[in-house]
Design an enzyme around this catalytic site. Structure first.
Site, mmCIF file in Angstrom:
data_model
loop_
_atom_site.group_PDB
_atom_site.id
_atom_site.type_symbol
_atom_site.label_atom_id
_atom_site.label_comp_id
_atom_site.label_asym_id
_atom_site.label_seq_id
_atom_site.Cartn_x
_atom_site.Cartn_y
_atom_site.Cartn_z
ATOM 1 C CE LYS A 1 -28.993 73.160 -73.551
ATOM 2 N NZ LYS A 1 -28.135 73.117 -72.355
ATOM 3 C CG ASP B 1 -25.425 72.543 -74.342
ATOM 4 O OD1 ASP B 1 -25.287 72.476 -73.114
ATOM 5 O OD2 ASP B 1 -25.709 71.532 -75.029
HETATM 6 P P1 NDP Z 1 -18.410 70.747 -76.524
HETATM 7 O O1 NDP Z 1 -19.009 70.750 -77.868
HETATM 8 O O2 NDP Z 1 -17.480 71.830 -76.130
HETATM 9 O O3 NDP Z 1 -17.636 69.365 -76.274
HETATM 10 C C1 NDP Z 1 -18.229 68.126 -76.399
HETATM 11 C C2 NDP Z 1 -17.122 67.097 -76.381
HETATM 12 O O4 NDP Z 1 -17.678 65.783 -76.334
HETATM 13 C C3 NDP Z 1 -16.233 67.139 -77.611
HETATM 14 O O5 NDP Z 1 -14.895 66.901 -77.214
HETATM 15 C C4 NDP Z 1 -16.765 65.992 -78.464
HETATM 16 O O6 NDP Z 1 -15.775 65.443 -79.311
HETATM 17 C C5 NDP Z 1 -17.119 65.012 -77.380
HETATM 18 N N1 NDP Z 1 -18.109 63.993 -77.686
HETATM 19 C C6 NDP Z 1 -19.328 64.122 -78.240
HETATM 20 N N2 NDP Z 1 -19.963 62.938 -78.228
HETATM 21 C C7 NDP Z 1 -19.103 62.059 -77.640
HETATM 22 C C8 NDP Z 1 -19.172 60.695 -77.296
HETATM 23 N N3 NDP Z 1 -20.258 59.969 -77.557
HETATM 24 N N4 NDP Z 1 -18.105 60.131 -76.634
HETATM 25 C C9 NDP Z 1 -17.001 60.841 -76.353
HETATM 26 N N5 NDP Z 1 -16.890 62.136 -76.644
HETATM 27 C C10 NDP Z 1 -17.917 62.729 -77.281
HETATM 28 O O7 NDP Z 1 -19.631 70.645 -75.517
HETATM 29 P P2 NDP Z 1 -19.682 71.029 -73.972
HETATM 30 O O8 NDP Z 1 -18.430 70.622 -73.301
HETATM 31 O O9 NDP Z 1 -20.139 72.433 -73.859
HETATM 32 O O10 NDP Z 1 -20.893 70.105 -73.491
HETATM 33 C C11 NDP Z 1 -20.715 68.756 -73.087
HETATM 34 C C12 NDP Z 1 -21.880 68.338 -72.236
HETATM 35 O O11 NDP Z 1 -21.960 69.189 -71.078
HETATM 36 C C13 NDP Z 1 -23.257 68.451 -72.897
HETATM 37 O O12 NDP Z 1 -24.092 67.442 -72.367
HETATM 38 C C14 NDP Z 1 -23.764 69.803 -72.414
HETATM 39 O O13 NDP Z 1 -25.170 69.877 -72.450
HETATM 40 C C15 NDP Z 1 -23.254 69.788 -70.994
HETATM 41 N N6 NDP Z 1 -23.130 71.096 -70.353
HETATM 42 C C16 NDP Z 1 -22.463 72.128 -70.946
HETATM 43 C C17 NDP Z 1 -22.351 73.332 -70.287
HETATM 44 C C18 NDP Z 1 -21.567 74.472 -70.842
HETATM 45 O O14 NDP Z 1 -21.471 75.491 -70.167
HETATM 46 N N7 NDP Z 1 -20.980 74.365 -72.031
HETATM 47 C C19 NDP Z 1 -22.985 73.564 -68.974
HETATM 48 C C20 NDP Z 1 -23.589 72.383 -68.409
HETATM 49 C C21 NDP Z 1 -23.673 71.213 -69.091
HETATM 50 P P3 NDP Z 1 -15.269 66.232 -80.624
HETATM 51 O O15 NDP Z 1 -14.570 67.467 -80.132
HETATM 52 O O16 NDP Z 1 -14.321 65.283 -81.251
HETATM 53 O O17 NDP Z 1 -16.489 66.521 -81.426
HETATM 54 O O1 2IT Z 2 -26.606 72.930 -69.713
HETATM 55 C C1 2IT Z 2 -26.274 74.030 -69.245
HETATM 56 O O2 2IT Z 2 -26.432 74.318 -68.053
HETATM 57 C C2 2IT Z 2 -25.630 74.992 -70.146
HETATM 58 N N1 2IT Z 2 -25.409 74.685 -71.313
HETATM 59 C C3 2IT Z 2 -25.315 76.383 -69.663
HETATM 60 C C4 2IT Z 2 -26.512 77.268 -69.798
HETATM 61 C C5 2IT Z 2 -26.257 78.734 -69.555
HETATM 62 O O3 2IT Z 2 -27.236 79.469 -69.747
HETATM 63 O O4 2IT Z 2 -25.167 79.131 -69.170
#
Ligand code: NDP
Ligand code: 2IT
Length: 447
Positions: A128, A168
């Site tokens: 990460k 992420d």
């Molecule tokens: P993004 O940055 O695309 O989106 C995050 C979202 O969460 C935004 O809408 C943000 O709001 C909102 N947010 C942040 N903090 C809070 C809170 N405390 N309460 C409510 N909403 C909140 O991130 P991702 O969708 O990529 O990631 C989200 C989670 O998923 C993380 O934990 C990440 O590690 C995990 N993840 C991501 C993967 C990926 O492929 N992207 C894969 C697996 C896990 P705003 O837009 O207003 O800032």
């Molecule tokens: O938390 C996760 O699994 C991710 N942000 C995706 C990692 C990746 O290498 O696609």
């Protein structure tokens, strides 16, 4: 505390060596609680120092990231990459850009990623990266200069068979594009060293949607297996409407669910009739706020407190925002709202107390390392396509993603049954992920 004396010893050493790293200790502690059920059955685990090695990342890189803002001022952020474990494949994991990023958060994410990647069935080690840089409110030029500076240091540690980053939280397609572009320039080679790339330069179709889609496939499998039900007609609440949350909403709706609540940092919106999730996605893709939704749609309530989401009456909750967003008080609201299943789209969004409450109330619960593995799985598919210089169609990628999520669910469930806790997927996911990494570490000697 753990019943295994070995785990007690390793855990107290881990506490001593990692002061102030609360998130890392939380992730380690959840993992150890699960493997406590099996660790003493195999004396090789202790003899080979497997757990001592697992709580120590293989490498942690910390570096200065200087860049110049639009006003000509020099700004300095801190960059990280944890190359956590490469026993089963090259280091693989996302990149987080958020002001909250610190060593503890990067290490917990790398630790979780190691077992998540093992569960995918693909040859991917755990990693990460990220920085305390906040992309919110920055111009495109500022984001680009920051990404280039981040890459100017990190490039030397990456490679398509060494370490392959992705996005992420706070790092989406735009940031991956800037990082990959700079990496390619200074390396003078075009290789699949990043995933989540744009379609025109080696990205995989469906990678942007994969985590959210995979979450729904996992939830569907779990609901069918443990309750004989499906997503049709189920009321779903989703926190965070970024990459994971908005795509989970779109897929859940397509599978017949009604999305009754969503949130972002500006607040939460709710509608009994169901939200226009395509419009939420459009707003968020345009970097706008969910608080604007009521300006364009009727039959919706809004609260500026995003935690009010958990008070909405629903059947299923998908926490998709960030770590520890669901605290005990929120978990109590989730229970009161009639929720029967919680699947983590984010990494470790539920505190240990929240998970304990769900399990005590017999609410179906899926940990992130299993339920959100669709993103990294599709990254693995992107790596395969890049290595073979081919690209698969959306239906081919989708079919593989469905199969992978089904296999992850079944592996976790079967493991939970084998250790005497049928349906406890926290136990199933941690043990199943561990056994794969353990087997590979054991075969490769003390390294
Ligand atoms: P993004 O940055 O695309 O989106 C995050 C979202 O969460 C935004 O809408 C943000 O709001 C909102 N947010 C942040 N903090 C809070 C809170 N405390 N309460 C409510 N909403 C909140 O991130 P991702 O969708 O990529 O990631 C989200 C989670 O998923 C993380 O934990 C990440 O590690 C995990 N993840 C991501 C993967 C990926 O492929 N992207 C894969 C697996 C896990 P705003 O837009 O207003 O800032
Ligand atoms: O938390 C996760 O699994 C991710 N942000 C995706 C990692 C990746 O290498 O696609």
């Amino acid at each position: 505390m753990f019943k295994s004396k070995y785990l007690q010893r390793v855990f107290s050493e881990c506490l001593r060596k990692n002061p102030g790293e609360d998130e890392f200790i939380q992730a380690v502690s959840e993992f150890m609680e699960a493997i406590d059920l099996i660790v003493d059955e195999d004396p090789d685990i202790e003899r080979l120092g497997i757990i001592e090695r697992l709580v120590e990342p293989e490498r942690l890189i910390i570096f200065r990231v200087p860049w110049v803002d639009d006003a000509g001022r020099v700004r300095v952020n801190r960059g990280y990459r944890v190359q956590y474990n490469s026993a089963i494949g090259p280091y693989k994991g996302g990149t987080r850009f958020d002001p909250s990023v610190n060593q503890s958060i990067i290490k917990f994410l790398g630790f979780e990623q190691t077992f998540k990647n093992a569960l995918t069935g693909l040859p991917l080690g755990g990693a990460k990266g990220g920085s305390d840089f906040d992309p919110a409110g920055k111009s495109e030029g500022e984001v680009m200069r920051f990404c280039q500076s981040y890459m100017a240091e990190l490039f030397r540690h990456l490679g398509s068979n060494i370490d392959i980053p992705a996005g992420d939280l706070g790092a989406g397609a735009r940031e991956v594009g800037f990082m990959f572009g700079y990496y390619r320039k200074i390396r003078n080679e075009f290789t699949g060293t990043f995933t989540g790339k744009g379609l025109s330069y080696g990205g995989s179709v469906l990678r942007p949607q994969a985590t959210g889609f995979g979450l729904c496939y996992f939830a569907r499998e779990m609901l069918s297996n443990l309750r004989g039900e499906d997503l049709k007609g189920k009321r779903v609440v989703i926190s965070g409407s970024g990459n994971v949350g908005s795509n989970a909403a779109v897929k859940a709706k397509e599978l017949g669910a009604i999305i009754v609540g969503m949130s972002d940092i500006s607040g939460m919106i709710a509608s009994e009739k169901g939200l226009d999730v395509e419009f939420v996605k459009e707003l968020k893709d345009g970097r706008r706020l969910i608080s604007e939704y009521p300006l364009y749609r009727t039959d919706v309530s809004f609260s500026a407190d995003y935690r009010d989401l958990w008070k909405v009456q629903a059947d299923i909750a998908f926490p998709c925002a960030t770590q520890n967003e669901v605290k005990l008080e929120d978990a109590k609201n989730i229970v009161k709202s009639g929720v029967m299943m919680v699947c983590e789209g984010a990494n470790m969004p539920c505190t240990a107390e929240a998970i304990d409450l769900f399990l005590e109330k017999q609410i179906l619960f899926a940990p992130g390392k299993a339920a959100n593995a669709g993103g990294v799985s599709t990254s693995g598919l992107e790596m395969s396509q890049n290595a073979q210089h081919i690209s698969w169609s959306a239906s081919e990628v989708d079919a593989k993603l469905r199969e992978i999520m089904k296999n992850i669910y079944q592996n976790c469930y079967r493991t939970s049954v084998r250790v005497g806790h049928p349906g406890n997927l926290v136990i199933g996911a941690n043990i199943a992920g561990f056994l794969k990494v353990y087997d590979a570490m054991k075969a490769q000697g003390i390294i």
